[in-house]
Design a protein around this motif. Structure first.
Motif, short mmCIF file in Angstrom:
data_model
loop_
_atom_site.label_atom_id
_atom_site.label_comp_id
_atom_site.label_asym_id
_atom_site.label_seq_id
_atom_site.Cartn_x
_atom_site.Cartn_y
_atom_site.Cartn_z
N VAL A 1 39.79 -17.58 19.12
CA VAL A 1 39.38 -16.85 17.92
C VAL A 1 38.48 -15.71 18.37
O VAL A 1 37.46 -15.93 19.04
CB VAL A 1 38.62 -17.77 16.94
CG1 VAL A 1 38.10 -16.97 15.76
CG2 VAL A 1 39.52 -18.91 16.48
N GLN B 1 37.48 -25.59 11.16
CA GLN B 1 37.75 -26.94 11.66
C GLN B 1 37.26 -27.09 13.10
O GLN B 1 36.63 -28.10 13.46
CB GLN B 1 39.27 -27.22 11.58
CG GLN B 1 39.69 -28.60 12.04
CD GLN B 1 39.31 -29.70 11.04
OE1 GLN B 1 39.74 -29.70 9.91
NE2 GLN B 1 38.46 -30.64 11.47
N ALA B 2 37.54 -26.09 13.94
CA ALA B 2 37.16 -26.16 15.35
C ALA B 2 35.64 -26.24 15.51
O ALA B 2 35.12 -27.04 16.30
CB ALA B 2 37.70 -24.94 16.10
N ASP C 1 34.38 -29.65 14.39
CA ASP C 1 34.67 -30.68 15.40
C ASP C 1 33.80 -30.46 16.65
O ASP C 1 33.27 -31.41 17.22
CB ASP C 1 36.15 -30.66 15.79
CG ASP C 1 37.03 -31.13 14.64
OD1 ASP C 1 36.49 -31.73 13.69
OD2 ASP C 1 38.25 -30.87 14.67
N VAL D 1 38.27 -28.64 5.66
CA VAL D 1 38.01 -29.51 6.80
C VAL D 1 38.05 -30.96 6.29
O VAL D 1 37.06 -31.48 5.78
CB VAL D 1 36.62 -29.18 7.41
CG1 VAL D 1 36.29 -30.11 8.58
CG2 VAL D 1 36.56 -27.73 7.85
N ASP E 1 40.60 -20.92 8.64
CA ASP E 1 40.59 -22.38 8.50
C ASP E 1 40.53 -23.06 9.86
O ASP E 1 39.79 -24.03 10.06
CB ASP E 1 41.82 -22.85 7.71
CG ASP E 1 41.78 -22.42 6.25
OD1 ASP E 1 40.80 -21.74 5.87
OD2 ASP E 1 42.70 -22.75 5.50
N LYS E 2 41.32 -22.53 10.80
CA LYS E 2 41.34 -23.09 12.15
C LYS E 2 39.93 -23.02 12.77
O LYS E 2 39.45 -23.98 13.39
CB LYS E 2 42.33 -22.27 12.99
CG LYS E 2 42.33 -22.59 14.48
CD LYS E 2 43.41 -21.81 15.23
CE LYS E 2 42.84 -20.53 15.82
NZ LYS E 2 43.76 -19.83 16.74
N ALA E 3 39.25 -21.89 12.58
CA ALA E 3 37.93 -21.72 13.17
C ALA E 3 36.93 -22.69 12.54
O ALA E 3 36.12 -23.31 13.24
CB ALA E 3 37.46 -20.28 12.99
N ASP F 1 42.53 -16.54 11.05
CA ASP F 1 41.95 -17.61 11.89
C ASP F 1 40.96 -18.49 11.12
O ASP F 1 40.39 -19.43 11.70
CB ASP F 1 41.18 -16.98 13.07
CG ASP F 1 42.11 -16.36 14.09
OD1 ASP F 1 43.26 -16.81 14.19
OD2 ASP F 1 41.67 -15.42 14.80
N HIS G 1 39.38 -21.75 21.24
CA HIS G 1 40.46 -21.77 20.24
C HIS G 1 41.05 -20.38 20.03
O HIS G 1 41.75 -20.13 19.04
CB HIS G 1 39.95 -22.36 18.92
CG HIS G 1 39.70 -23.84 19.02
ND1 HIS G 1 38.55 -24.35 19.59
CD2 HIS G 1 40.48 -24.89 18.70
CE1 HIS G 1 38.62 -25.68 19.57
NE2 HIS G 1 39.77 -26.03 19.05
#
Ligand code: ADP
Ligand code: ASP
Ligand code: MG
Length: 410
Positions: free
Chosen positions: A374, A400-401, A404, A192, A396-398, A394, A372
């Motif tokens: 997930v 970061q989400a 944020d 992140v 890294d995306k999770a 999922d 997102h």
């Protein structure tokens, strides 16, 4: 004059130039008039390399073969033996008197649980005398000596524990953990990028983050620090910026609902199917796992065909073989059921002492993940933590989400 314990991790002593840099930093502390005891890790990557070689040899005739734990400790302790001597030599070159000490020589007494030994006592050996004589003492992290005189290691990342324990044993005035990031961040800054450095964090939160996969500190080290009230600072060995202070909880810390996000990409899911649906079945399965030293986090049970139960749980990927073996053994004794490794997952956790006094945190987390796309497979919570198991893809995306969504960069 203060007594300072400094720990330098693997990346900080990775090569000759980095060791020179570490020696310079130690010299600077000595020049300021302090006594310094240093704990070092193996050079970055060395411990992993040794593990890989041992596994390769152990699997010569059986793909599930595991190296003997006692020999593993004998092997892994080599990594730190190299760096203590190199660091002492680097200090000598700067005109600083220094002497290296193995864990055994520094009086790190442990139990006999090879590869995950627990500290029983730290006598410090002759370290106080060496310090009094004006020498810097360089201690090998991660290793100790068992009750029966064998070399032991204290779990991966164990040099953190050595440092905290040495600080407690020597009653040091300061304990500094030098690493390759500037402190503890709201999430792993490598995953992140907008993660923010935390100024102060409580032992409890740091322990949850560490246990849930933030490898910046070894969880057992944090546990030890909390128990012995060792305040420590995590900071960078590459610059002089202030780091993160880890200490007991202050009232103001409750104002922050979520302090950080942890991500663990080293988790596996194991399914036990057709478990006899009667009292005591689950107890037997989890007792077997406990006896095999496997830590289980998330558990889901549902009823399958014919009234038999299905159990799904998560373990560290490193423990999959041991877990399946242990469960298969108890299932055959019980006369039914099958245990299978069903895939890799990631675990995302949010941690914060403020969760105790704020409602709706779980709902926010779940809707961020839903937005997102997930999918949540399993959930576990503590008073100050919520964790979800998700698809590894999922991860890294999770992270970061969630970071944020809770506005942790602010
Ligand atoms: P060392 O070799 O110094 O012990 P580690 O590699 O064990 O260092 O730990 C430092 C790493 O931890 C960082 O490089 C970073 O990628 C990772 N990390 C994971 N979570 C966090 C976090 N919340 N804050 C800072 N670093 C983190
Ligand atoms: N060298 C050990 C490891 O890689 C201990 C440490 O680095 O803290 O796990
Ligand atoms: Mg580490």
């Amino acid at each position: 004059m203060a007594l300072i314990v400094q720990k330098y991790g693997g990346t900080s002593v990775k090569d000759v130039d980095r060791i020179r840099n570490v020696a310079q930093r130690i010299k600077q502390t000595v020049d300021e008039g302090h006594q310094v005891a240093v704990v070092v890790s193996a050079r970055g990557g060395v411990t992993n390399e040794l593990v890989t070689r041992a596994r390769e040899l152990a699997q010569t005739s059986d793909p599930k073969g595991q190296p003997d734990d006692r020999e593993m400790d004998m092997l892994l302790a080599c990594g730190e033996q190299e760096t203590i001597a190199l660091t002492a030599i680097a200090l000598h070159a700067l005109g600083i008197p220094a002497i290296s000490r193995l864990g055994s020589q520094a009086g790190f007494k442990t139990d006999t649980a090879h590869t995950r030994a627990r500290i029983r006592e730290i006598t410090g050996g002759d370290i106080p005398d060496q310090l009094a004589a004006g020498k810097v003492v360089i201690v090998a992290g991660f290793q100790g000596l068992s009750d029966d005189g064998e070399i032991t290691t204290m779990g991966r990342g164990g040099s953190d524990l050595s440092a905290v324990a040495l600080a407690a044993g020597l009653k040091a005035d300061l304990c500094q953990i030098y690493t390759d990031v500037e402190g503890v961040y709201t999430a792993d800054p490598r995953v992140v990028p907008n993660a923010r450095k935390i100024e102060e964090i409580s032992y409890e939160e740091m322990l949850e983050l560490a246990s849930m996969g933030s490898k910046v500190m070894q969880a057992r080290a944090v546990e030890f620090a909390q128990k012995h009230d060792v305040v420590f600072e995590v900071r960078s060995s590459f610059n002089h910026n202030p780091g993160t202070i880890v200490k007991s909880e202050a009232p103001s810390m409750e104002d922050v609902v979520v302090s950080g996000v942890a991500l663990d990409k080293n988790q596996a899911k194991i399914a036990v199917s057709d478990l006899p649906d009667k009292p005591g079945s689950a107890a037997k399965v989890f007792k077997a796992l406990g006896d095999a030293n496997v830590i289980v986090d998330m558990i889901v049970q549902n009823i399958g065909r014919g009234g038999a139960a299905n159990l799904t749980f998560t373990v560290s990927k490193d423990d999959v073989h041991r877990a399946v073996e242990a469960v298969e053994k108890v299932l055959s004794e019980m006369g039914g059921g099958a245990a299978n490794y069903v895939g890799d997952i990631a675990k995302v956790s949010i941690v914060g002492v403020g969760m105790r006094s704020h409602a709706g945190v779980a709902a926010t987390l779940f809707s961020i993940l839903a937005d997102h796309e997930v999918n949540i497979q399993m959930i576990s919570t503590s008073e100050i933590r919520i964790s979800v198991a998700i698809d590894l893809a999922d991860a890294d995306k999770a992270a970061q989400a969630v970071h944020d969504g809770f506005e942790l960069d602010q």
